[in-house]
Design a protein around this motif. Structure first.
Motif, mmCIF file in Angstrom:
data_model
loop_
_atom_site.group_PDB
_atom_site.id
_atom_site.type_symbol
_atom_site.label_atom_id
_atom_site.label_comp_id
_atom_site.label_asym_id
_atom_site.label_seq_id
_atom_site.Cartn_x
_atom_site.Cartn_y
_atom_site.Cartn_z
ATOM 1 N N ILE A 1 75.119 79.166 81.434
ATOM 2 C CA ILE A 1 74.774 79.947 80.247
ATOM 3 C C ILE A 1 73.598 80.878 80.501
ATOM 4 N N GLU A 2 73.471 81.879 79.638
ATOM 5 C CA GLU A 2 72.442 82.913 79.831
ATOM 6 C C GLU A 2 71.055 82.416 79.465
ATOM 7 N N HIS A 3 70.951 81.590 78.435
ATOM 8 C CA HIS A 3 69.651 81.095 77.980
ATOM 9 C C HIS A 3 69.642 79.566 78.032
ATOM 10 N N PRO A 4 69.438 78.978 79.214
ATOM 11 C CA PRO A 4 69.484 77.517 79.354
ATOM 12 C C PRO A 4 68.306 76.837 78.664
ATOM 13 N N LEU A 5 68.529 75.587 78.254
ATOM 14 C CA LEU A 5 67.432 74.799 77.700
ATOM 15 C C LEU A 5 66.391 74.549 78.776
ATOM 16 N N ILE A 6 66.844 74.195 79.980
ATOM 17 C CA ILE A 6 65.978 74.040 81.148
ATOM 18 C C ILE A 6 66.621 74.786 82.313
ATOM 19 N N SER A 7 65.896 75.708 82.885
ATOM 20 C CA SER A 7 66.440 76.502 83.986
ATOM 21 C C SER A 7 66.567 75.656 85.248
ATOM 22 N N MET A 8 67.745 75.640 85.841
ATOM 23 C CA MET A 8 67.951 74.918 87.087
ATOM 24 C C MET A 8 67.472 75.712 88.304
ATOM 25 N N ARG A 9 66.860 76.878 88.034
ATOM 26 C CA ARG A 9 66.220 77.630 89.129
ATOM 27 C C ARG A 9 65.088 76.831 89.763
ATOM 28 N N ILE A 10 64.611 75.817 89.065
ATOM 29 C CA ILE A 10 63.515 75.009 89.602
ATOM 30 C C ILE A 10 63.891 74.384 90.940
ATOM 31 N N PHE A 11 65.191 74.110 91.135
ATOM 32 C CA PHE A 11 65.611 73.455 92.375
ATOM 33 C C PHE A 11 65.856 74.438 93.522
ATOM 34 N N GLU A 12 65.640 75.730 93.265
ATOM 35 C CA GLU A 12 65.698 76.701 94.357
ATOM 36 C C GLU A 12 64.466 76.598 95.256
ATOM 37 N N SER A 13 63.397 75.984 94.752
ATOM 38 C CA SER A 13 62.170 75.789 95.523
ATOM 39 C C SER A 13 62.270 74.502 96.338
ATOM 40 N N SER A 14 62.180 74.619 97.656
ATOM 41 C CA SER A 14 62.251 73.425 98.508
ATOM 42 C C SER A 14 61.061 72.501 98.248
ATOM 43 N N ARG A 15 59.904 73.074 97.939
ATOM 44 C CA ARG A 15 58.723 72.256 97.629
ATOM 45 C C ARG A 15 58.984 71.388 96.404
ATOM 46 N N PHE A 16 59.552 72.005 95.380
ATOM 47 C CA PHE A 16 59.807 71.231 94.165
ATOM 48 C C PHE A 16 60.820 70.140 94.439
ATOM 49 N N ILE B 1 75.325 59.341 82.668
ATOM 50 C CA ILE B 1 75.570 60.090 83.911
ATOM 51 C C ILE B 1 76.503 61.271 83.652
ATOM 52 N N ALA B 2 77.578 61.039 82.893
ATOM 53 C CA ALA B 2 78.533 62.113 82.598
ATOM 54 C C ALA B 2 77.863 63.249 81.828
ATOM 55 N N CYS B 3 77.062 62.900 80.835
ATOM 56 C CA CYS B 3 76.400 63.934 80.026
ATOM 57 C C CYS B 3 75.377 64.721 80.838
ATOM 58 N N LEU B 4 74.693 64.058 81.758
ATOM 59 C CA LEU B 4 73.737 64.786 82.594
ATOM 60 C C LEU B 4 74.448 65.729 83.555
ATOM 61 N N VAL B 5 75.604 65.334 84.049
ATOM 62 C CA VAL B 5 76.403 66.235 84.891
ATOM 63 C C VAL B 5 76.811 67.465 84.081
ATOM 64 N N PHE B 6 77.278 67.248 82.850
ATOM 65 C CA PHE B 6 77.654 68.362 81.969
ATOM 66 C C PHE B 6 76.428 69.232 81.654
ATOM 67 N N PHE B 7 75.277 68.573 81.453
ATOM 68 C CA PHE B 7 74.041 69.299 81.130
ATOM 69 C C PHE B 7 73.656 70.256 82.257
ATOM 70 N N VAL B 8 73.605 69.723 83.483
ATOM 71 C CA VAL B 8 73.211 70.556 84.627
ATOM 72 C C VAL B 8 74.204 71.691 84.837
ATOM 73 N N ALA B 9 75.496 71.387 84.747
ATOM 74 C CA ALA B 9 76.516 72.418 84.926
ATOM 75 C C ALA B 9 76.377 73.512 83.867
ATOM 76 N N ARG B 10 76.088 73.119 82.637
ATOM 77 C CA ARG B 10 75.954 74.106 81.564
ATOM 78 C C ARG B 10 74.719 74.976 81.767
ATOM 79 N N GLN B 11 73.613 74.383 82.233
ATOM 80 C CA GLN B 11 72.386 75.170 82.439
ATOM 81 C C GLN B 11 72.601 76.266 83.475
ATOM 82 N N LYS B 12 73.447 75.998 84.443
ATOM 83 C CA LYS B 12 73.730 76.986 85.489
ATOM 84 C C LYS B 12 74.654 78.098 84.995
#
Length: 457
Positions: A251-266, A238-249
């Protein structure tokens, strides 16, 4: 003879569907072959179980890195990488002289499977024209639904007839055919971003996060939540996933873009599908325990319960996709979620006197709901995303889905284990333990129904 653009898309999709189905099949086929493997290598059940646990862990850890691979390599080379890992893993396993070598081969196969899952969904959403995505995703659902359900049946038949190694000979033959087809039929193309950089810190966070949760949930089913082997990896995960999501938001070149959650459908689809996988994956383990442990049935009878739904999935998956393209996702997913909920709630009332045909009927209704939900709900959710982050969405969802499926299974097994101990003391009927586990699945199914009625438009 050269293929048209549409023909190349169909060929690419067919090869990846078959590869993904093979990976999903391999994940569950070992469940019914563990006895033969344990006898050959002289290991006990707790050690033998690592053949399925390690597969799940390696798959879950691999998936987040697929976004990087899809940028650095052409799609053709990504497919070759997955098939190459399948082939090497299959050869290692069929020749394995020791249990440890067999586990290593399983890891290679799991990494290959982890690559195919997000690639398949991305192809369905980006390579097909708008209006056909639901159909494509419905066909892709066969790989995610039909293949894992048929795995234990195939494994049982092969281990009883020719031994557990026979599956890997068959596996190798199919992979070789797929490699030849990919070499001859998949068009060459340039890599999207040859200068893409691998975000190692993010991958480490995701590996520890998803790996920790998957290990914790897997251990919970047998050790109980009080064990340090459960709560320590859970806390770390759980701690590492929190760090992961925070880091993706950040850094400039994320491993996985958290922009995916800007879509209400997604977001809606993400919640509903995770409840769906938590609900139905555990049933593939609980039903055999119920049929054999409570009702005194055989392994064959336990397998029979799944056969009608598994066969119907081949038709229902693509049909649901076609219907969602023609009439919209809402009516399809509401009907499918209603079938899922009716079947799941009905199963919560089963006891040791419930006839096998009735159990099979309930599971068939439930299975039809699952098959009709996966494709339309997935395509509807991803349709609101920009094309460039489709792979990010596919990869992140595939990893979280594995964790949710493992969590749902662990909770159901824990409920049965704890309540069975109480029942043995005479404080309650043994059937209540299974009813409670099926009840958890029913609650999760009802959550899916509520979400799709309220939010899918």
């Amino acid at each position: 003879m050269s293929l048209s653009e549409k023909g190349r898309t169909y060929v690419l999709f067919a090869i990846v569907v078959l590869a993904c189905a093979l990976g999903s099949l391999t994940q569950t086929v070992m469940n019914s072959m563990l006895g033969g493997v344990e006898a050959d290598f002289g290991v006990n059940a707790s050690v033998g179980q690592w053949l399925t646990t390690i597969y799940m862990l390696a798959l879950g850890i691999t998936v987040p890195a697929v976004t990087f691979l899809s940028q650095r390599l052409s799609l053709r080379n990504v497919v070759f990488l997955a098939l190459g890992l399948f082939l090497v893993g299959g050869i290692v396993d069929v020749l394995a002289p020791t249990f440890g070598v067999l586990v290593f081969g399983r890891v290679l196969q799991a990494v290959g499977a982890g690559i195919t899952l997000p690639v398949l969904q991305s192809i369905a959403m980006t390579r097909f024209p708008k209006g056909q995505n639901g159909t494509a995703m419905g066909i892709a659902g066969i790989a995610m639904g039909f293949a894992p359900n048929i795995g234990p049946l195939i494994g049982g038949a092969l281990v009883d007839s020719w031994g557990w190694r026979s599956f890997f000979w068959l596996f190798i033959a199919i992979v070789v055919l797929l490699i030849l087809a990919a070499f001859l039929l998949i068009a060459r193309e340039d890599a999207p971003m040859r200068d893409a950089r691998f975000e190692g810190v993010s991958f480490l966070y995701s590996a520890l996060g998803f790996g920790g949760l998957l290990l914790a949930f897997s251990n919970a089913a047998s050790l109980g939540v009080q064990s340090p082997l459960v709560w320590v990896p859970a806390v770390v995960g759980i701690a590492c996933l929190v760090f992961f999501v925070a880091r993706q938001k950040r850094i400039e070149h994320p491993l996985i873009s958290m922009r995916i959650f800007e879509s209400s459908r997604f977001r809606i689809s993400f919640i509903a599908q995770n409840c769906l996988f938590a609900s139905f994956m555990g049933i593939t383990l609980i039903v055999p325990l119920y049929v054999q442990g409570l009702c005194g049935g055989s392994a064959v009878e336990a397998g029979i319960v799944f056969i009608p739904a598994t066969i119907l999935a081949v038709v229902v998956n693509p049909l649901a996709g076609i219907l969602s393209d023609r009439v919209g996702a809402r009516p399809v997913v509401i009907v499918a979620a209603a079938l899922l909920t009716v079947g799941a709630v009905s199963m919560a009332f089963m006891d040791e006197n419930t006839p096998l045909w009735m159990t099979t009927l309930m599971q068939t209704v439930r299975g039809m709901g699952v098959s009709a939900l996966i494709g339309p709900l997935n395509s509807w959710g991803m349709s609101g995303l920009p094309r460039e982050i489709m792979m990010d969405a596919s990869a992140f969802f595939a990893a979280v889905r594995q964790a949710c499926a493992s969590l749902g299974t662990a909770i159901m097994v824990l409920v049965i284990t704890s309540l069975s101990a109480t029942a043995q003391s005479g404080a309650m009927d043994m059937s209540f333990a299974y009813q409670a586990a099926f009840g958890i699945s029913a609650v999760l199914a009802a959550c899916v129904l509520v979400v799709v009625i309220a939010k899918v438009r």
